[in-house]
Design a protein around this motif. Structure first.
Motif, PDB file in Angstrom:
ATOM      1  N   THR A  15       0.959  -1.107  -0.228  1.00 41.46           N
ATOM      2  CA  THR A  15       0.095  -0.060  -0.050  1.00 41.46           C
ATOM      3  C   THR A  15       0.976   1.339   0.030  1.00 41.46           C
ATOM      4  O   THR A  15       0.609   2.207  -0.589  1.00 41.46           O
ATOM      5  N   THR A  16       1.955   1.100   0.648  1.00 41.60           N
ATOM      6  CA  THR A  16       2.632   2.490   0.716  1.00 41.60           C
ATOM      7  C   THR A  16       3.979   2.390  -0.066  1.00 41.60           C
ATOM      8  O   THR A  16       4.726   3.463  -0.172  1.00 41.60           O
ATOM      9  N   GLY A  17       3.986   1.371  -1.028  1.00 41.94           N
ATOM     10  CA  GLY A  17       5.206   1.287  -2.131  1.00 41.94           C
ATOM     11  C   GLY A  17       6.456   1.280  -1.424  1.00 41.94           C
ATOM     12  O   GLY A  17       7.483   1.611  -2.041  1.00 41.94           O
ATOM     13  N   GLN A  18       6.408   0.474  -0.094  1.00 37.00           N
ATOM     14  CA  GLN A  18       7.540   0.410   0.709  1.00 37.00           C
ATOM     15  C   GLN A  18       8.339   1.585   1.011  1.00 37.00           C
ATOM     16  O   GLN A  18       9.656   1.651   1.134  1.00 37.00           O
ATOM     17  N   SER A  19       7.678   2.532   1.151  1.00 35.84           N
ATOM     18  CA  SER A  19       8.278   3.901   1.757  1.00 35.84           C
ATOM     19  C   SER A  19       8.519   3.902   2.955  1.00 35.84           C
ATOM     20  O   SER A  19       9.616   4.826   3.367  1.00 35.84           O
ATOM     21  N   TRP A  20       7.774   3.172   3.673  1.00 37.26           N
ATOM     22  CA  TRP A  20       8.179   3.413   5.221  1.00 37.26           C
ATOM     23  C   TRP A  20       8.659   1.677   5.631  1.00 37.26           C
ATOM     24  O   TRP A  20       7.693   0.939   5.512  1.00 37.26           O
ATOM     25  N   PRO A  21       9.643   1.337   5.913  1.00 34.43           N
ATOM     26  CA  PRO A  21      10.011   0.099   6.489  1.00 34.43           C
ATOM     27  C   PRO A  21       9.183  -0.334   7.753  1.00 34.43           C
ATOM     28  O   PRO A  21       8.735   0.324   8.469  1.00 34.43           O
ATOM     29  N   LEU A  22       8.851  -1.483   7.766  1.00 34.80           N
ATOM     30  CA  LEU A  22       7.981  -2.151   8.599  1.00 34.80           C
ATOM     31  C   LEU A  22       8.397  -3.473   9.029  1.00 34.80           C
ATOM     32  O   LEU A  22       8.314  -4.446   7.954  1.00 34.80           O
ATOM     33  N   ASP A  82      13.872  10.172  -9.675  1.00 34.97           N
ATOM     34  CA  ASP A  82      13.491   8.793  -9.451  1.00 34.97           C
ATOM     35  C   ASP A  82      11.716   8.696  -9.346  1.00 34.97           C
ATOM     36  O   ASP A  82      11.133   7.926  -9.874  1.00 34.97           O
ATOM     37  N   PHE A  83      11.348   9.787  -8.548  1.00 40.97           N
ATOM     38  CA  PHE A  83      10.131   9.482  -7.894  1.00 40.97           C
ATOM     39  C   PHE A  83       8.839   9.769  -9.202  1.00 40.97           C
ATOM     40  O   PHE A  83       8.016   9.537  -9.611  1.00 40.97           O
ATOM     41  N   THR A  84       9.603  11.023 -10.122  1.00 42.90           N
ATOM     42  CA  THR A  84       9.082  11.357 -11.366  1.00 42.90           C
ATOM     43  C   THR A  84       8.916  10.178 -12.274  1.00 42.90           C
ATOM     44  O   THR A  84       7.741  10.142 -13.159  1.00 42.90           O
ATOM     45  N   ARG A  85      10.044   9.315 -12.312  1.00 42.77           N
ATOM     46  CA  ARG A  85      10.085   8.367 -13.251  1.00 42.77           C
ATOM     47  C   ARG A  85       9.108   7.056 -12.969  1.00 42.77           C
ATOM     48  O   ARG A  85       8.440   6.556 -13.596  1.00 42.77           O
ATOM     49  N   GLU A  88      -3.438   0.575  -8.066  1.00 44.24           N
ATOM     50  CA  GLU A  88      -2.233   1.381  -7.899  1.00 44.24           C
ATOM     51  C   GLU A  88      -2.422   2.526  -7.169  1.00 44.24           C
ATOM     52  O   GLU A  88      -1.550   3.632  -6.782  1.00 44.24           O
ATOM     53  N   LEU A  89      -3.714   2.941  -6.823  1.00 46.25           N
ATOM     54  CA  LEU A  89      -4.143   4.520  -6.513  1.00 46.25           C
ATOM     55  C   LEU A  89      -3.520   4.587  -5.137  1.00 46.25           C
ATOM     56  O   LEU A  89      -2.918   5.825  -4.935  1.00 46.25           O
ATOM     57  N   PRO A  90      -3.365   3.808  -4.060  1.00 48.09           N
ATOM     58  CA  PRO A  90      -2.714   3.868  -2.773  1.00 48.09           C
ATOM     59  C   PRO A  90      -1.072   4.341  -3.135  1.00 48.09           C
ATOM     60  O   PRO A  90      -0.843   5.407  -2.544  1.00 48.09           O
ATOM     61  N   TRP A  91      -0.471   3.546  -3.918  1.00 49.80           N
ATOM     62  CA  TRP A  91       0.749   3.991  -4.324  1.00 49.80           C
ATOM     63  C   TRP A  91       0.983   4.990  -4.945  1.00 49.80           C
ATOM     64  O   TRP A  91       1.929   5.896  -4.681  1.00 49.80           O
ATOM     65  N   GLN A  92       0.117   5.560  -5.864  1.00 50.08           N
ATOM     66  CA  GLN A  92       0.134   6.866  -6.520  1.00 50.08           C
ATOM     67  C   GLN A  92       0.219   8.108  -5.616  1.00 50.08           C
ATOM     68  O   GLN A  92       0.893   8.935  -5.724  1.00 50.08           O
ATOM     69  N   LEU A  93      -0.519   7.906  -4.542  1.00 50.28           N
ATOM     70  CA  LEU A  93      -0.889   8.899  -3.462  1.00 50.28           C
ATOM     71  C   LEU A  93       0.445   9.147  -2.771  1.00 50.28           C
ATOM     72  O   LEU A  93       0.754  10.088  -2.472  1.00 50.28           O
ATOM     73  N   VAL A  94       1.005   8.107  -2.439  1.00 47.51           N
ATOM     74  CA  VAL A  94       2.412   8.097  -1.865  1.00 47.51           C
ATOM     75  C   VAL A  94       3.674   8.727  -2.630  1.00 47.51           C
ATOM     76  O   VAL A  94       4.110   9.685  -2.221  1.00 47.51           O
ATOM     77  N   ILE A  95       3.635   8.193  -3.953  1.00 49.35           N
ATOM     78  CA  ILE A  95       4.558   8.994  -4.823  1.00 49.35           C
ATOM     79  C   ILE A  95       4.270  10.613  -5.142  1.00 49.35           C
ATOM     80  O   ILE A  95       5.073  11.105  -5.255  1.00 49.35           O
ATOM     81  N   MET A 111       6.870  16.773  -1.465  1.00 47.67           N
ATOM     82  CA  MET A 111       7.737  16.962  -0.509  1.00 47.67           C
ATOM     83  C   MET A 111       9.349  17.417  -1.030  1.00 47.67           C
ATOM     84  O   MET A 111       9.959  18.359  -0.519  1.00 47.67           O
ATOM     85  N   ALA A 112       9.755  16.518  -2.191  1.00 46.45           N
ATOM     86  CA  ALA A 112      11.057  16.905  -2.655  1.00 46.45           C
ATOM     87  C   ALA A 112      11.126  18.410  -3.426  1.00 46.45           C
ATOM     88  O   ALA A 112      12.022  18.905  -3.099  1.00 46.45           O
ATOM     89  N   GLU A 113      10.033  18.515  -4.051  1.00 47.52           N
ATOM     90  CA  GLU A 113       9.903  19.842  -4.718  1.00 47.52           C
ATOM     91  C   GLU A 113       9.752  21.065  -3.480  1.00 47.52           C
ATOM     92  O   GLU A 113      10.684  22.058  -3.911  1.00 47.52           O
ATOM     93  N   ALA A 114       9.135  20.856  -2.354  1.00 49.19           N
ATOM     94  CA  ALA A 114       9.385  22.061  -1.503  1.00 49.19           C
ATOM     95  C   ALA A 114      10.473  22.071  -0.707  1.00 49.19           C
ATOM     96  O   ALA A 114      11.066  22.989  -0.373  1.00 49.19           O
ATOM     97  N   GLU A 115      11.276  20.792  -0.709  1.00 43.34           N
ATOM     98  CA  GLU A 115      12.686  21.023   0.107  1.00 43.34           C
ATOM     99  C   GLU A 115      13.658  21.711  -0.810  1.00 43.34           C
ATOM    100  O   GLU A 115      14.551  22.490  -0.431  1.00 43.34           O
ATOM    101  N   LEU A 116      13.340  21.452  -2.247  1.00 43.75           N
ATOM    102  CA  LEU A 116      14.180  22.302  -2.968  1.00 43.75           C
ATOM    103  C   LEU A 116      14.115  23.747  -2.952  1.00 43.75           C
ATOM    104  O   LEU A 116      15.114  24.453  -2.807  1.00 43.75           O
ATOM    105  N   ARG A 117      12.654  24.105  -2.890  1.00 44.13           N
ATOM    106  CA  ARG A 117      12.450  25.624  -2.759  1.00 44.13           C
ATOM    107  C   ARG A 117      13.033  25.970  -1.420  1.00 44.13           C
ATOM    108  O   ARG A 117      13.680  27.228  -1.325  1.00 44.13           O
TER     109      ARG A 117
END
Length: 202
Positions: A28-35, A131-134, A145-152, A158-164
Motif C-alpha cells: 500500500t505504501t510502495g515500501q516507502s516506510w520500512p516495517l 526517481d519519483f517522477t520516473r 495502484e491508487l494508494p501507491w500513486q498517492l504516496v509517490i 515534498m522533494a519540490e518543497a525541499e528544493l525551494r
C-alpha cells in the motif's frame, strides 16, 4: 506515522495474519516506510490488550508448514479507526527533520561550510525527485495502484518543497555572510578613524 492505525485500517478490509498485514502495508505504501514483522506483532499485541482487535484460532499457513493466527477488528477498533480517519494530522507539532537540525547546527558552528552542505543536499534531493517522477510516469491508471500513486505524489511534492526551501536557506546564508563581512569592514574603518582622531588630539 501511526503503525497502530495503519494496521486497524488494513484489518477493516477483513481478518488477516501478521505476515499478510506486513505484506499489505508495504504494498500500500510502495515500501516507502520500512516495517518489520516484529513491529507488526508487538503492535497487534497492544491492540489486542486495548480491546481494539481480537485473535482468532490458529490456522495452517499457505505452505502448510506452520500455523498463523488471524486478527480481526472489534467494535471498539472500528470506532477508533473511524475517529482516526477524520482527525486532522497535527501540524502544530511538526515531525523532527534531520536536515533542519543539521543545517541549524551547522549555521551556528564556526568553520562549517553551510553553503556546501546545502549544495550537497540539493543534488541528492534532485536525484530523488527524478526517481519519483520516473515512478509516477510508469504508473498505470489501475485502481489497485491508487494508494501507491498517492504516496509517490506526496514524495514528489515534498522533494519540490525541499528544493525551494534549500534555495531560501542558501540566500539567507549568503545574506548573513555578506552582512557579517560588511559589519567587519565597518568596524575596521571605525577603529582606524578613532586612532587617527587620537593622533590629532595629541
Amino acid at each position: 506515522m501511526s503503525v497502530k492505525h495503519a494496521l486497524l485500517a488494513l484489518l477493516a478490509r477483513g481478518e488477516s495474519n501478521t505476515y499478510q498485514l506486513r505484506k499489505d502495508f508495504l504494498e500500500t505504501t510502495g515500501q516507502s516506510w520500512p516495517l518489520n514483522i516484529g513491529q507488526v506483532y508487538s503492535t497487534l499485541q497492544r491492540l489486542e490488550r486495548d480491546g481494539l482487535v481480537s485473535r482468532g484460532e490458529k490456522q495452517p499457513s499457505q505452505d502448510g508448514n506452520s500455523e498463523t493466527e488471524p486478527f480481526s477488528l472489534t467494535e471498539d477498533g472500528r470506532e477508533e479507526l473511524l475517529k482516526w480517519w477524520f482527525t486532522p494530522v497535527d501540524r502544530e507539532k511538526p515531525a523532527r527533520s534531520e536536515l533542519v537540525m543539521k543545517l541549524a547546527l551547522a549555521a551556528s558552528t564556526p568553520g562549517v561550510d553551510v553553503a556546501k552542505i546545502v549544495q550537497t543536499q540539493r543534488r541528492n534531493t534532485m536525484n530523488a525527485l527524478r526517481d519519483f517522477t520516473r515512478l509516477k510516469v510508469s504508473a498505470t491508471s489501475s485502481p489497485a495502484e491508487l494508494p501507491w500513486q498517492l504516496v509517490i505524489e506526496n514524495h514528489i511534492f515534498m522533494a519540490e518543497a525541499e528544493l525551494r526551501w534549500l534555495d531560501q536557506i542558501e540566500g539567507l546564508v549568503a545574506a548573513h555572510q555578506n552582512g557579517a563581512a560588511a559589519n567587519a569592514v565597518s568596524t575596521t574603518d571605525t577603529t582606524a578613524l578613532i586612532e587617527r582622531l587620537s593622533e590629532v588630539k595629541k
